[in-house]
Design a protein around this motif. Structure first.
Motif, short mmCIF file in Angstrom:
data_model
loop_
_atom_site.label_atom_id
_atom_site.label_comp_id
_atom_site.label_asym_id
_atom_site.label_seq_id
_atom_site.Cartn_x
_atom_site.Cartn_y
_atom_site.Cartn_z
N ALA A 132 3.55 -26.67 12.02
CA ALA A 132 3.75 -25.34 12.37
C ALA A 132 3.86 -25.12 13.63
CB ALA A 132 2.59 -24.40 11.80
N VAL A 133 5.42 -24.99 14.25
CA VAL A 133 5.73 -25.02 15.61
C VAL A 133 6.45 -23.66 15.82
CG1 VAL A 133 7.18 -26.03 17.26
CG2 VAL A 133 6.27 -27.56 15.47
N THR A 134 7.48 -23.25 14.80
CA THR A 134 8.15 -22.20 15.06
C THR A 134 7.54 -20.76 15.17
OG1 THR A 134 9.91 -23.14 13.96
CG2 THR A 134 10.25 -20.78 14.18
N GLY A 139 11.12 -18.93 18.39
CA GLY A 139 12.24 -19.27 17.71
C GLY A 139 12.36 -21.19 17.84
N VAL A 163 6.20 -19.08 11.84
CA VAL A 163 7.17 -18.69 10.62
C VAL A 163 8.09 -19.88 10.22
CG1 VAL A 163 7.56 -16.15 10.98
CG2 VAL A 163 8.98 -17.58 12.59
N GLY A 166 7.63 -24.98 6.67
CA GLY A 166 8.00 -25.85 5.39
C GLY A 166 6.79 -26.15 4.62
N PHE A 217 11.34 -23.99 -2.93
CA PHE A 217 10.79 -24.36 -1.82
C PHE A 217 10.20 -23.16 -1.18
CE2 PHE A 217 11.76 -25.26 3.03
CZ PHE A 217 10.96 -26.32 3.11
N ALA A 219 9.04 -21.79 2.59
CA ALA A 219 8.75 -21.94 4.24
C ALA A 219 8.49 -20.48 4.71
CB ALA A 219 10.49 -22.26 4.89
N TYR A 369 20.65 -24.14 4.54
CA TYR A 369 19.38 -24.41 4.98
C TYR A 369 19.22 -25.73 5.80
CZ TYR A 369 17.43 -20.59 2.32
OH TYR A 369 16.98 -19.14 1.82
N TYR A 371 20.87 -26.11 8.48
CA TYR A 371 21.41 -25.98 9.87
C TYR A 371 20.28 -25.57 10.69
CZ TYR A 371 24.09 -24.33 13.90
OH TYR A 371 24.44 -24.14 15.07
N PRO A 372 19.42 -24.84 10.46
CA PRO A 372 18.45 -24.29 11.54
C PRO A 372 17.32 -25.44 11.67
CG PRO A 372 18.48 -22.64 9.88
CD PRO A 372 19.38 -23.80 9.21
N ALA A 374 14.58 -28.80 12.33
CA ALA A 374 14.86 -29.95 13.27
C ALA A 374 15.86 -29.76 14.33
CB ALA A 374 14.83 -30.96 12.43
N THR A 376 18.78 -26.54 15.63
CA THR A 376 20.25 -25.96 15.38
C THR A 376 21.19 -26.84 16.01
OG1 THR A 376 20.31 -24.49 17.26
CG2 THR A 376 19.12 -23.67 15.33
N GLU A 378 23.46 -26.05 17.98
CA GLU A 378 23.30 -26.20 19.53
C GLU A 378 22.45 -26.82 20.49
OE1 GLU A 378 23.43 -23.35 17.36
OE2 GLU A 378 25.56 -22.59 17.70
N ILE A 382 23.16 -29.88 22.76
CA ILE A 382 22.34 -29.80 24.20
C ILE A 382 22.16 -31.08 24.40
CG2 ILE A 382 20.57 -29.21 25.49
CD1 ILE A 382 21.29 -26.26 24.10
C1 LIG Z 1 14.53 -24.58 5.40
C2 LIG Z 1 13.73 -24.59 6.72
C3 LIG Z 1 12.77 -25.15 7.02
C4 LIG Z 1 11.88 -25.06 8.20
N1 LIG Z 1 10.74 -25.78 8.34
C5 LIG Z 1 9.83 -25.55 9.32
C6 LIG Z 1 8.75 -26.19 9.72
O1 LIG Z 1 8.43 -26.92 8.61
N2 LIG Z 1 8.01 -26.08 10.70
C7 LIG Z 1 8.45 -25.31 11.89
O2 LIG Z 1 7.88 -25.08 12.73
N3 LIG Z 1 9.64 -24.50 11.56
C8 LIG Z 1 10.36 -24.85 10.69
N4 LIG Z 1 11.61 -24.01 10.51
C9 LIG Z 1 12.32 -23.18 11.59
C10 LIG Z 1 13.14 -23.95 12.21
O3 LIG Z 1 12.79 -24.84 13.00
C11 LIG Z 1 13.87 -22.91 13.07
O4 LIG Z 1 14.78 -21.91 12.47
C12 LIG Z 1 14.60 -23.32 14.42
O5 LIG Z 1 14.14 -23.90 15.39
C13 LIG Z 1 15.40 -22.20 14.89
O6 LIG Z 1 14.70 -21.19 15.23
P1 LIG Z 1 15.26 -19.63 15.03
O7 LIG Z 1 15.58 -19.82 13.51
O8 LIG Z 1 14.16 -18.57 15.26
O9 LIG Z 1 16.42 -19.53 15.59
P2 LIG Z 1 16.52 -18.88 17.26
O10 LIG Z 1 15.94 -19.95 17.86
O11 LIG Z 1 16.25 -17.66 17.38
O12 LIG Z 1 18.04 -19.08 17.63
C14 LIG Z 1 19.14 -18.23 16.96
C15 LIG Z 1 20.47 -18.95 17.21
O13 LIG Z 1 20.58 -18.67 18.80
C16 LIG Z 1 20.94 -20.09 19.13
N5 LIG Z 1 20.24 -20.59 20.51
C17 LIG Z 1 18.91 -20.17 20.71
N6 LIG Z 1 18.43 -20.60 21.96
C18 LIG Z 1 19.57 -21.34 22.45
C19 LIG Z 1 19.77 -21.80 23.56
N7 LIG Z 1 18.95 -21.95 24.63
N8 LIG Z 1 21.13 -22.48 23.89
C20 LIG Z 1 21.87 -22.37 22.86
N9 LIG Z 1 21.93 -21.64 21.56
C21 LIG Z 1 20.46 -21.14 21.54
C22 LIG Z 1 20.43 -21.00 17.97
O14 LIG Z 1 20.92 -22.34 18.02
C23 LIG Z 1 20.73 -20.18 16.92
O15 LIG Z 1 21.96 -20.48 16.49
C24 LIG Z 1 12.29 -24.29 9.24
C25 LIG Z 1 13.47 -23.45 9.20
C26 LIG Z 1 14.20 -23.45 7.90
C27 LIG Z 1 15.21 -22.85 7.57
#
Ligand SMILES: Cc1cc2nc3c(=O)[nH]c(=O)nc-3n(C[C@H](O)[C@H](O)[C@H](O)COP(=O)(O)OP(=O)(O)OC[C@H]3O[C@@H](n4cnc5c(N)ncnc54)[C@H](O)[C@@H]3O)c2cc1C
Length: 414
Positions: A132-134, A139, A163, A166, A217, A219, A369, A371-372, A374, A376, A378, A382
């Motif tokens: 649980a990181v996010t 984000g 949030v 997984g 699944f 999440a 699913y 893309y976001p 581990a 995204t 972007e 980087i």
């Molecule tokens: C199927 C699934 C399983 C997951 N499982 C886990 C899990 O087990 N544990 C957990 O902790 N999380 C989990 N996540 C969460 C996932 O790690 C996050 O969705 C991801 O880190 C992106 O965060 P966010 O969705 O809040 O997007 P945001 O961080 O809000 O980003 C939104 C958009 O802005 C871009 N962006 C943001 N900051 C920057 C920057 N500095 N430079 C360039 N672009 C940027 C991003 O690339 C993206 O396109 C899961 C997500 C999904 C969909």
């Protein structure tokens, strides 16, 4: 139906890997495929049985050392299990992938007592873990984590929310990353990882909410309201939370998501080839038309590239070679290639693509699913740009895979 590994993987696969491939195909055909229609028809439900069955087979212990009851079979083996399951159900593959990231964290960062307590349960399949990181506001910006842990005698008191976690509804143990220092302390020292049992007072998981795809699944959202854990539940040292999150994501999260997207990609190509060769047109079938063959050929080329990218990266990891940028690149490009094939597949199916009772729309939704999590696209780019510029600070594969060498006697031996 059970398949044989493509010859392109001969460089990477041992006899044991071939066996695992067959086992995974047979399992997916017998136990996962029949459940997919039900999972699709009830998106509001969490699918527990597939995870339970995979756990009972010891699949969550594939990288766990034998001294803790695991298979010690390495990262190529893990990729096989996720990839082959993902051809049949990305949701089931996602359960497997999500469970492996926190296991990696405990395996590499746990102290002897923690490993002895938790890894045998994970290997035996009696305990699932989550990481649980996010957070809702932070984000993908780990340094923005606001979940706080305050020291209180020999205890830590954790408050915050997480949030998109997984396996949130299945896990008996959550690896929670929380802030243990003020906001002005750099993230590399301010975050700490905690092992939080699911039944700790103050921990709750919001009701499962169905999303666009990956039905079955979960999440979900974890709430921590003054959850007390003993100091013994700190994973690694206080202040190492960023490293634990980063290393688990690079060494486990990236290759796991690569394997999920590869499974979906393979199903996209198979479904499209079958469709084109079965749909009558003029004196033959759609597959006879050069312009459509050309697009199918492009899909096959992408799949072949994704396959080699995925297995090459984890092969390097098993061989303890420095390979962070390969793990990152495989996740990034594997998703991009599969998403491009998903669009081709949709267009090549005409209106049939949109039918709810046809698997293609599921594949098209599920590929979104990968893309976001581990990192995204972007974030991957980087990190890849840093690799190109020679600016990479820490090579996790070098540090941790070498440390865990005793878990893999010799992954290249047959
Ligand atoms: C199927 C699934 C399983 C997951 N499982 C886990 C899990 O087990 N544990 C957990 O902790 N999380 C989990 N996540 C969460 C996932 O790690 C996050 O969705 C991801 O880190 C992106 O965060 P966010 O969705 O809040 O997007 P945001 O961080 O809000 O980003 C939104 C958009 O802005 C871009 N962006 C943001 N900051 C920057 C920057 N500095 N430079 C360039 N672009 C940027 C991003 O690339 C993206 O396109 C899961 C997500 C999904 C969909």
């Amino acid at each position: 139906m059970p398949t044989s590994p493509p010859t392109a993987l001969n460089l990477y696969l041992t006899g044991a890997h071939h066996q695992l491939w067959h086992e995974a195909d047979a399992f997916a055909a017998e136990h996962v495929a029949p459940r997919v229609p039900r999972m699709e028809a009830s998106p509001q439900k969490v699918e527990r049985r597939t995870a339970q069955l995979m756990a009972q087979r010891g699949w969550f212990g594939v990288t766990i050392p034998t001294q803790y009851g695991g298979m010690a079979a390495g990262h190529v083996a893990k990729t096989i299990l996720i990839h082959r399951t993902g051809v049949v159900s990305a949701a089931a593959a996602a359960q497997l992938q999500a469970g492996h990231i926190p296991i990696g964290a405990v395996q590499h960062w746990g102290n002897p007592e923690q490993k002895m307590r938790w890894l045998p349960q994970a290997a035996a399949g009696t305990l699932l873990l989550s990481i649980a990181v996010t957070e809702p506001q932070a984000g993908g910006h780990i340094g923005g984590i606001q979940t706080e842990a305050e020291a209180d005698g020999g205890w830590w008191v954790i408050t915050g929310s997480k949030v998109h976690i997984g396996n949130s509804h299945l896990a008996g143990l959550h690896v929670v990353i929380a802030r243990t220092a003020p906001n002005d302390v750099p993230a590399s020292q301010a975050l700490t990882a905690f092992l939080v049992e699911h039944d700790r007072k103050g921990l709750s998981v919001d009701r499962h909410r169905p999303g666009l795809g990956m039905h079955g699944f979960t999440a979900g959202l974890l709430r921590l309201n003054r959850v007390r854990v003993p100091h013994a539940n700190v994973l690694g040292d206080v202040g190492q939370g960023l490293f634990i999150a980063q290393s688990s994501s690079i060494l486990y999260g990236r290759p796991n998501l690569t394997a999920v997207s590869l499974g979906i990609h393979e199903a996209l190509v198979e479904t499209t080839a079958q469709w084109l060769s079965g749909r009558p047109r003029y004196d033959g079938h759609l597959s006879d038309l050069p312009i459509l063959r050309d697009r199918l050929g492009a899909m096959q080329a992408r799949l072949q590239n994704a396959l080699v990218l995925a297995y090459h990266a984890v092969h390097l990891l098993d061989r303890r070679e420095p390979c962070d940028s390969h793990l990152i690149g495989a996740k990034h490009t594997g998703h991009e290639l599969a998403a491009a094939s998903a669009r081709d597949a949709m267009e090549l199916h005409g209106a049939r693509a949109l039918d709810g009772d046809y698997p293609l729309q599921r594949l098209f939704r599920d590929i979104q699913y990968t893309y976001p999590p581990a990192g995204t696209g972007e974030f991957q780019r980087i990190q890849l740009a840093k690799a190109a510029l020679g600016e990479t600070e820490i090579e996790w594969s070098e540090r941790l895979a070498a440390e865990a060498a005793w878990t893999h006697p010799d992954p290249t031996a047959a």
